[in-house]
Design a protein around this motif. Sequence first.
Motif, PDB file in Angstrom:
ATOM      1  N   LYS A  67       0.831  -1.206   0.000  1.00 38.69           N
ATOM      2  CA  LYS A  67       0.000   0.000   0.000  1.00 38.69           C
ATOM      3  C   LYS A  67       0.870   1.261   0.000  1.00 38.69           C
ATOM      4  N   LEU A  68       1.900   1.280   0.835  1.00 39.40           N
ATOM      5  CA  LEU A  68       2.790   2.448   0.904  1.00 39.40           C
ATOM      6  C   LEU A  68       3.631   2.594  -0.364  1.00 39.40           C
ATOM      7  N   SER A  85       1.672   3.742  -3.316  1.00 36.98           N
ATOM      8  CA  SER A  85       1.338   5.161  -3.223  1.00 36.98           C
ATOM      9  C   SER A  85       2.454   5.992  -3.853  1.00 36.98           C
ATOM     10  N   CYS A  86       3.702   5.618  -3.576  1.00 32.88           N
ATOM     11  CA  CYS A  86       4.846   6.313  -4.197  1.00 32.88           C
ATOM     12  C   CYS A  86       4.832   6.100  -5.704  1.00 32.88           C
ATOM     13  N   ASN A 142       2.318   5.429  -7.630  1.00 32.46           N
ATOM     14  CA  ASN A 142       1.195   6.141  -8.241  1.00 32.46           C
ATOM     15  C   ASN A 142       1.455   7.638  -8.339  1.00 32.46           C
ATOM     16  N   SER A 143       2.184   8.183  -7.363  1.00 28.91           N
ATOM     17  CA  SER A 143       2.547   9.602  -7.453  1.00 28.91           C
ATOM     18  C   SER A 143       3.455   9.844  -8.643  1.00 28.91           C
ATOM     19  N   ARG A 201       0.472  14.397  -6.628  1.00 26.97           N
ATOM     20  CA  ARG A 201      -0.758  13.751  -7.084  1.00 26.97           C
ATOM     21  C   ARG A 201      -1.943  14.255  -6.278  1.00 26.97           C
ATOM     22  N   ARG A 253      -9.405  11.491  -3.558  1.00 30.31           N
ATOM     23  CA  ARG A 253      -8.331  10.900  -2.765  1.00 30.31           C
ATOM     24  C   ARG A 253      -7.470  11.996  -2.152  1.00 30.31           C
ATOM     25  N   SER A 292      -0.862  13.505  -2.400  1.00 34.19           N
ATOM     26  CA  SER A 292       0.400  12.885  -2.026  1.00 34.19           C
ATOM     27  C   SER A 292       1.476  13.365  -2.977  1.00 34.19           C
ATOM     28  N   ASP A 329       6.828   7.635   1.282  1.00 30.79           N
ATOM     29  CA  ASP A 329       5.464   8.099   1.050  1.00 30.79           C
ATOM     30  C   ASP A 329       5.232   9.476   1.662  1.00 30.79           C
ATOM     31  N   ASN A 330       5.970   9.790   2.705  1.00 28.88           N
ATOM     32  CA  ASN A 330       5.861  11.112   3.320  1.00 28.88           C
ATOM     33  C   ASN A 330       7.265  11.592   3.668  1.00 28.88           C
TER      34      ASN A 330
END
Length: 134
Positions: free
Chosen positions: A26-27, A30-31, A33-34, A52, A63, A66, A123-124
Amino acid sequence: MLVELGQSASKPGLSVLIDQWGRSAKLCFSCRNSIMHGTTAYMDNEFTVFARNVPTAGVARKRDPSDFYASQHTLEMLEEAFEHLLNGIHLIWIAAQTSVPIGDVKEPLTHLRRAWSIGAELDNLSAAVAHEKY
């Protein structure tokens, strides 16, 4: 969906592998997908930012926003995380297809936890850089 199916796995060790794989994926995705779906904004010679779901005036996003700070180092880290995820899903697939016990899952779990750690940091990244760890 895989995590939900993994909760009913009868083979010892399989459900914990699936759970860790799902949290890590999931994490990391997310990266990914950005990078793939984000808007590119160049900051300097070292970093490229992929943003994103950026909020704009009058547009509500489905959503959360990110971003991913891409550099040679962060891309290498993300590549390592996806290597661990690929090996993990391969082990899960083999374990689900055969009746042979999967044995000790300490090493695969260690690799999947490393993927989670990388994904959580990347991710952050702005929060991770600002956070003092000492």
